[in-house]
Write an enzyme that holds these catalytic residues in place. Structure first.
Site, PDB file in Angstrom:
ATOM      1  N   ARG A   1       0.854  -1.185   0.000  1.00 11.06           N
ATOM      2  CA  ARG A   1       0.000   0.000   0.000  1.00 11.06           C
ATOM      3  C   ARG A   1       0.890   1.234   0.000  1.00 11.06           C
ATOM      4  NH1 ARG A   1      -2.419   0.567   5.270  1.00 11.06           N
ATOM      5  NH2 ARG A   1      -1.062   2.379   5.483  1.00 11.06           N
TER       6      ARG A   1
ATOM      7  N   HIS B   1      -3.636   4.527   4.613  1.00 11.24           N
ATOM      8  CA  HIS B   1      -4.810   3.651   4.623  1.00 11.24           C
ATOM      9  C   HIS B   1      -6.018   4.364   4.015  1.00 11.24           C
ATOM     10  CE1 HIS B   1      -7.673   0.661   5.995  1.00 11.24           C
ATOM     11  NE2 HIS B   1      -8.343   1.597   6.633  1.00 11.24           N
TER      12      HIS B   1
ATOM     13  N   TYR C   1       3.756   4.844  11.623  1.00 10.43           N
ATOM     14  CA  TYR C   1       4.028   3.420  11.804  1.00 10.43           C
ATOM     15  C   TYR C   1       4.914   2.794  10.713  1.00 10.43           C
ATOM     16  CZ  TYR C   1      -0.057   3.181   8.656  1.00 10.43           C
ATOM     17  OH  TYR C   1      -0.933   3.352   7.619  1.00 10.43           O
TER      18      TYR C   1
END
Length: 376
Positions: free
Chosen positions: A262, A266, A275
């Protein structure tokens, strides 16, 4: 069902994901999976370019306030494109909220595919028209729906295969287990396609599963599992196509894990810098599915500058149409809140609608009067 005997050896995936085209665009031979022909790959490249443009345009529409949210599949377009291309006319796709490009690839207009993400209807398209189920936001619920649909098609004797999409995070859900277990026991014609993009929002794969790979989970259910380079559209087409053919032949379900990444957050509500490191994201740019396919087609004289320009222009027209559709204000009818709840409106719903209608009328009358009591 097929007479083929399933053993642990035939069920287990490969140690390394299947790959037919390296990141630099060179071909890699494979004993089992065949390279799609150049015409098919050129069609896939066109879909990749259009998918990337749709992803980027939708992300821009979020920033402009025309979409409430957009889970981008930027960098995962090879999975999206292959999922739409391997299915036959009578087959069904069960997508997630991140699979808008696959939904569009099945014939749904980009504007209709964005209705859910704009905060309007639950689905902006007729699922039966395009054989695409509504995009599912809850994790893994669509897998159970897909299995039930495929089982019903089997009972009816239909030549239908169902492709159920999910991400790596969905494999941690109980619905995932129930769907795979039922599908394997009853030999349901469904292909489970896991797009492993390394993160379930901020949770890395290492905190979700201790298995060698997600595809290894298949052996526990009694179905074959396979791993594929999810940024190699040729390999995904071949591996997914094989699983679809297997299901159509009555050999039951399969679990395919595509290793991809990805590239963006998100959703627009996520800060992925909290993160993961930028260097990690940067490393995946060299594996970009568009650049890989462009290099392969160019090396085989199947893509020239004029063709690329036409493809880019077509993709830009799609983006322009999407902008125009999303920038148009929606004509809302408040009665729709009650019109589609039940076939025949209950007395309670009718009472609620009358109350809302009276409230709207009072509000309109109040707005028509100025604060000083005179008409505006």
């Amino acid at each position: 069902m097929s007479d083929r005997v399933l053993t642990p050896e035939t069920l287990l995936p490969r140690d390394e994901p299947v790959r037919l085209i390296a990141p630099d665009g060179t071909a890699e031979a494979d004993q089992h999976y065949q390279m799609p022909d150049l015409e098919h790959l050129r069609d896939a490249y066109r879909a990749l370019v259009e998918g990337r443009r749709i992803n980027d345009q939708a992300s821009a529409l979020v920033r402009q306030g025309r979409l409430a949210v957009y889970p981008s599949s930027h960098g995962q377009e090879a999975c999206q494109v292959a999922a739409s291309l391997v299915l036959g006319e009578r087959d069904w796709l069960f997508p997630t909220y991140r699979d808008s490009v696959a939904v569009i690839g099945r014939g749904v207009s980009p504007a209709d595919a964005m209705v859910l993400l704009a905060g309007d209807w639950h689905s902006g398209y007729d699922p039966t028209e395009h054989r695409v189920a509504p995009q599912a936001t809850p994790l893994a619920t669509q897998l159970l729906h897909a299995v039930g649909f495929a089982q019903a098609a089997k009972y009816r004797g239909e030549d239908t295969v169902v492709l159920a999409l999910c991400g790596d995070g969905a494999t941690s859900e109980g619905d995932f287990h129930e769907a795979l277990n039922f599908a394997a026991v009853f030999g349901v014609p469904v292909v489970f396609f896991v797009q492993n993009n390394e993160f379930a929002i901020s949770v890395p794969l290492s905190r979700q599963s201790a298995a060698p790979s997600l595809a290894h989970k298949a052996v526990g259910y009694g179905m074959p599992g396979q791993r594929v380079d999810g940024n190699d559209v040729a390999a995904v087409l071949s591996v997914l196509g094989d699983a679809v053919d297997r299901a159509r032949a009555g050999e039951g379900p399969s679990l395919i894990e595509a290793h991809t990444y990805r590239m963006q957050a998100h959703t627009n509500a996520d800060d992925d810098t909290r993160y993961r490191e930028r260097a990690e994201v940067q490393a995946w740019i060299e594996r970009d599915p568009l650049a890989r396919m462009r290099a392969y087609l160019t090396a085989h004289d199947a893509l020239d500058t004029a063709t690329e320009d036409r493809i880019a222009a077509d993709a830009e027209r799609i983006a322009a149409d999407l902008r125009a559709a999303l920038n148009a204000d929606t004509d809302l009818d408040p009665e729709d809140l009650f019109r589609f709840v039940t076939t025949d409106r209950t007395p309670q719903l009718d009472e609620q609608w009358q109350m809302l209608r009276d409230e709207i009328a009072r509000g309109a009358a109040s707005d028509a009067v100025s604060p000083t009591g005179g008409s505006r």
